[in-house]
Design an enzyme around this catalytic site. Structure first.
Site, PDB file in Angstrom:
ATOM      1  N   HIS A 112       0.829  -1.224   0.000  1.00 25.86           N
ATOM      2  CA  HIS A 112       0.000   0.000   0.000  1.00 25.86           C
ATOM      3  C   HIS A 112       0.860   1.269   0.000  1.00 25.86           C
ATOM      4  O   HIS A 112       0.526   2.260   0.645  1.00 25.86           O
ATOM      5  CB  HIS A 112      -0.969   0.004   1.191  1.00 25.86           C
ATOM      6  CG  HIS A 112      -1.983  -1.098   1.133  1.00 25.86           C
ATOM      7  ND1 HIS A 112      -3.156  -1.003   0.416  1.00 25.86           N
ATOM      8  CD2 HIS A 112      -1.985  -2.339   1.685  1.00 25.86           C
ATOM      9  CE1 HIS A 112      -3.846  -2.126   0.537  1.00 25.86           C
ATOM     10  NE2 HIS A 112      -3.145  -2.954   1.293  1.00 25.86           N
ATOM     11  N   ASN A 142     -10.337  -2.680   2.335  1.00 24.51           N
ATOM     12  CA  ASN A 142     -10.026  -2.704   0.905  1.00 24.51           C
ATOM     13  C   ASN A 142     -11.297  -2.448   0.105  1.00 24.51           C
ATOM     14  O   ASN A 142     -12.390  -2.362   0.672  1.00 24.51           O
ATOM     15  CB  ASN A 142      -9.466  -4.081   0.508  1.00 24.51           C
ATOM     16  CG  ASN A 142      -7.993  -4.261   0.866  1.00 24.51           C
ATOM     17  OD1 ASN A 142      -7.220  -3.311   0.828  1.00 24.51           O
ATOM     18  ND2 ASN A 142      -7.614  -5.472   1.208  1.00 24.51           N
TER      19      ASN A 142
END
Ligand code: NDP
Length: 480
Positions: free
Chosen positions: A55, A128
């Site tokens: 990420h 997510n």
């Protein structure tokens, strides 16, 4: 017009000349006492912190959650306490595999991390844009991520590594199917759903627990790119998502999501045929309908990307009274792993940085370490606990209800009696013919260069989901 201010060193000393270094004669050399020059060069050398291992590439904005429906029978968390209640928050979206400078328009899962600044401390929901994940046991997570990152010798991403791991880990089928479907390549983050993905728990005022899943449904609709469209976009700009999110907020077009929860009682959790704490599974809506909670809106761009997005530190360990964990093994590992990553990246006192700081009193006895810049607590004799000097104490009203545990310690094989095929099948059957064709084509494209024996092993899994799935991918492979 803003007041003209004098430039200073970082110690606040006024600077008389920021254009010319201090030299002995016009041609040099330079003098060591030119601290301004030394400070500038030294700071430049320290302008980076380690990027996130996963990420790394992200986009963030501030906003709020406004409650529209009373769910206080399930949770005593104060942010849900009354209709109309508004809580400020920070959102950070991201791709998973790409580095800090990666192009935005890549096929990848999008992170959907939220930090709610509540009156009872920060609640971080680090989710997510997909309701499931590739693995269900955290012991497999570092290996999985290695397959998504660069090969140690070629320094390139490896389709072979990805499909080798996936074909040897059929629990990944559900997430792989989402990733390779239209939703695996969204045009931006305004047009995606968010999911807490893990099972969490709610605890109400009577100290009763239920299990809960969090959903954020985009009010902008879903928008995706085909691989070909994304390739053209990346040829024009690598920052397509940043441009979209930042631009829409700058022009006052504030993205919104409908926040919902699914609730499962402890008794129901004993009865469902699947493990409700398995991160590769959803709870079907037909059995556990969505309950609306509120509207999440993003309406303010950060002033400093580095201070407020790069240094933003989200961790599932941050929970508030009324919200807690579940037995989900992946969640249990993330409770450790995220806070640990921030201590490494930013430092021991990362939660004292303004963007991470709680907007309520913080009273702990952790002490010193790099960059400790909060003062002692009001009474400086109370620097350990228990103490006789009126320092902060625990309060039993915040103790969680007992969680009964059973079973002997062992390394349980998570593949035995686990159906990895039915839920991907339910998803596959949601796709229309054109969506299926794009799914097959996206998989075939991602399998380029992968040895035949790995492709065959993966096709066997697709066939177990649905014969049309395996055959469709095989046909697409023959057409590439
Ligand atoms: P439902 O028909 O009630 O719900 C289908 C869900 O799938 C909706 O949440 C929808 O999101 C989402 N969806 C639609 N198209 C896609 C796509 N191309 N990629 C990913 N998600 C999509 O079905 P069930 O609850 O019985 O679940 C059936 C399957 O739907 C599951 O196996 C799972 O794969 C998928 N799904 C289920 C979710 C859940 O929590 N139950 C959540 C997300 C997906 P939207 O409403 O935004 O269109």
């Amino acid at each position: 017009m803003t007041e003209l201010r004098t430039m200073t060193t970082s110690a606040g000393n006024p600077i008389g000349d920021n254009q010319n270094s201090l030299s002995a004669g016009e041609r040099g050399p330079l003098l060591m006492q030119d601290y301004q020059l030394i400070e500038k060069l030294a700071h430049q050398n320290r302008e980076r912190i380690p990027e996130r291992v996963v990420h790394a590439k992200g986009w963030g904005a501030f906003g709020s959650l406004t409650i529209t429906n009373d769910i206080s029978k399930y949770t005593k968390a104060r942010l849900f306490s009354e209709v109309g209640k508004r809580t400020e928050l920070l959102a950070r979206f991201s791709t998973v595999a790409g580095e800090l400078g990666a192009a935005d328009a890549e096929r990848d899962v999008r992170g959907f991390a939220l930090k709610f600044y509540t009156e009872e401390g920060n609640w971080d929901l680090v989710g997510n844009n997909t309701p499931v994940f590739f693995v269900r046991d955290p012991i497999k997570f570092p290996d999985f991520i290695h397959t998504q990152k660069r090969h140690p010798k070629t320094n390139m991403r490896s389709n072979t590594a990805a499909w080798d791991f996936w074909s040897l880990s059929p629990e990944s089928l559900h997430q792989v199917t989402i990733l390779m479907s239209d939703r695996g390549l969204p045009t931006d983050v305004r047009h995606i759903n968010g999911y807490g993905s893990h099972t969490y728990s709610f605890i109400n005022a009577e100290n009763k627990r239920v299990w809960v899943k969090f959903h954020f449904k985009t009010r902008q609709g879903h928008k995706h790119w085909t691989n070909a469209q994304a390739a053209a976009i990346v040829g024009q700009t690598r920052e397509s998502t940043q441009e979209d999110l930042f631009g829409s907020i700058e022009r006052g077009d504030f993205p919104q999501w409908r926040m919902c929860v699914q609730v499962m009682t402890e008794a129901q959790a004993e009865q469902v045929t699947y493990n409700p704490f398995d991160l590769t599974k959803v709870w079907p809506h037909g059995d556990f309908p969505l309950i609306e909670v509120g509207i999440l809106e993003l309406n303010r761009n950060p002033e400093s990307y580095f201070s407020e997005v790069e240094q933003a530190a989200f961790s599932p360990s941050n929970i508030v009274p009324g919200i807690s964990f579940s037995p989900d093994k992946m969640l249990q590992a993330r409770v450790f792993s995220y806070a640990d990553a921030h201590r490494y990246r930013i430092g021991t006192h990362y939660e004292a940085l303004p963007v991470n700081a709680a907007r309520c009193p913080v009273n702990h006895y952790h002490k010193d370490g790099a960059m400790r810049f909060t003062p002692n607590m009001p009474n400086s004799d109370a620097y350990y606990e228990p103490n006789s000097f009126n320092g902060p104490k625990e309060d039993p009203q915040f103790a969680e209800p007992e969680l009964p545990l059973s079973g002997s310690a062992d390394r349980y094989n998570h593949r035995i009696d686990n159906d990895d095929y039915s839920q991907p099948r339910a998803l596959f059957q949601l796709f229309d013919a054109a969506q299926k064709e794009r799914l097959f084509g996206n998989i075939a494209a991602a399998m380029q260069g992968v040895p035949a024996f790995i492709v065959e092993r993966q096709l066997a899994h697709f066939n177990k989901v649905h014969l049309d799935y395996g055959e469709g991918v095989r046909a697409a492979l023959n057409n590439v």
